[in-house]
Design a protein around this motif. Sequence first.
Motif, PDB file in Angstrom:
ATOM      1  N   ASN A 118      -3.277   5.477  10.480  1.00 34.32           N
ATOM      2  CA  ASN A 118      -4.526   5.289   9.739  1.00 34.32           C
ATOM      3  C   ASN A 118      -4.477   3.961   8.987  1.00 34.32           C
ATOM      4  N   PHE A 119      -5.586   3.256   8.988  1.00 32.20           N
ATOM      5  CA  PHE A 119      -5.636   1.968   8.298  1.00 32.20           C
ATOM      6  C   PHE A 119      -6.352   2.104   6.956  1.00 32.20           C
ATOM      7  N   ILE A 120      -5.968   1.271   6.010  1.00 34.37           N
ATOM      8  CA  ILE A 120      -6.598   1.287   4.685  1.00 34.37           C
ATOM      9  C   ILE A 120      -7.000  -0.130   4.289  1.00 34.37           C
ATOM     10  N   ASN A 121      -8.088  -0.220   3.577  1.00 30.71           N
ATOM     11  CA  ASN A 121      -8.550  -1.519   3.057  1.00 30.71           C
ATOM     12  C   ASN A 121      -9.507  -1.239   1.897  1.00 30.71           C
ATOM     13  N   THR A 122      -8.944  -1.107   0.713  1.00 32.63           N
ATOM     14  CA  THR A 122      -9.739  -0.730  -0.454  1.00 32.63           C
ATOM     15  C   THR A 122     -10.633  -1.875  -0.913  1.00 32.63           C
ATOM     16  N   SER A 123     -11.911  -1.583  -1.014  1.00 31.99           N
ATOM     17  CA  SER A 123     -12.867  -2.577  -1.516  1.00 31.99           C
ATOM     18  C   SER A 123     -12.880  -2.524  -3.043  1.00 31.99           C
ATOM     19  N   VAL A 124     -12.520  -3.646  -3.665  1.00 33.53           N
ATOM     20  CA  VAL A 124     -12.489  -3.730  -5.131  1.00 33.53           C
ATOM     21  C   VAL A 124     -13.635  -4.623  -5.599  1.00 33.53           C
ATOM     22  N   ASN A 125     -14.412  -4.117  -6.537  1.00 33.22           N
ATOM     23  CA  ASN A 125     -15.573  -4.854  -7.046  1.00 33.22           C
ATOM     24  C   ASN A 125     -15.154  -5.754  -8.216  1.00 33.22           C
ATOM     25  N   ASN A 126     -14.640  -6.931  -7.892  1.00 29.31           N
ATOM     26  CA  ASN A 126     -14.141  -7.813  -8.953  1.00 29.31           C
ATOM     27  C   ASN A 126     -14.959  -9.091  -9.128  1.00 29.31           C
ATOM     28  N   GLY A 127     -16.072  -9.205  -8.412  1.00 25.53           N
ATOM     29  CA  GLY A 127     -16.895 -10.415  -8.499  1.00 25.53           C
ATOM     30  C   GLY A 127     -17.453 -10.655  -9.894  1.00 25.53           C
ATOM     31  N   ARG A 128     -17.938  -9.596 -10.522  1.00 19.13           N
ATOM     32  CA  ARG A 128     -18.508  -9.724 -11.870  1.00 19.13           C
ATOM     33  C   ARG A 128     -17.432 -10.176 -12.866  1.00 19.13           C
TER      34      ARG A 128
END
Length: 234
Positions: A118-128
Amino acid sequence: MQDEIIKHTKNIYSEMNNKKHSFKEKVKEILVEILIIVFAVSLSIWLHSWSEERHEHKDAQTFLMGLKEDLQNDISNLEETKKTLDKTQKEISFALHLTPQKIDSLKANHQQINSGTNFINTSVNNGRYEGFKSSGKINTIENQKIRNKILSYYQQTIPEIAFVERAYEKLTSNYINLLLNGKEDEDINTTLLKKKTKIILSGIDNFTKEAQNDYEEAIKQAREIIKEIDEENK
């Protein structure tokens, strides 16, 4: 305000040339005008500073409310990745403990063996956060406790998550390559029983167990920041 300063400056000049007043009277009048100018300048500076502080406070509050939404999304994404890691760990552990007898039993019952890739790729909202920090406004967050927790989360915890995912990707890639590079006519279950495969499976098994702690910590920190923001806005 500038007009008032010019006006009182002219008054000083006029008083200096006023032949009707004695030296003592001139000094008195000039001092009064100087005090008025000093007061006007001080008031102007204070009002400007107060206005700036209000503006900065408003910007900081707007940022924190937006950040709360980002963190809520982060929590959701981190929890999803943690579930994937937990699922992977169980599948890998199962594959790790396979024996020829277990494989025969599974085949007899027409059961599939999940390889745990299984692959993982956590999207982190750090733009702000990155935008607010790069604008030099991070110190406008007056609550030092919140500010420090935000910095810790984005500067330490999130990079650790990224490191974990890079390491996991490397381990998984090695595992997949091993499965794919077996002999063309070789059953994948035979590959799973090989010593080299068992070593890699053992590494992934331990890694996925430990990695879940990093996600739990990140989720915990995000929730703490949200709690602090809510307390701040009560």
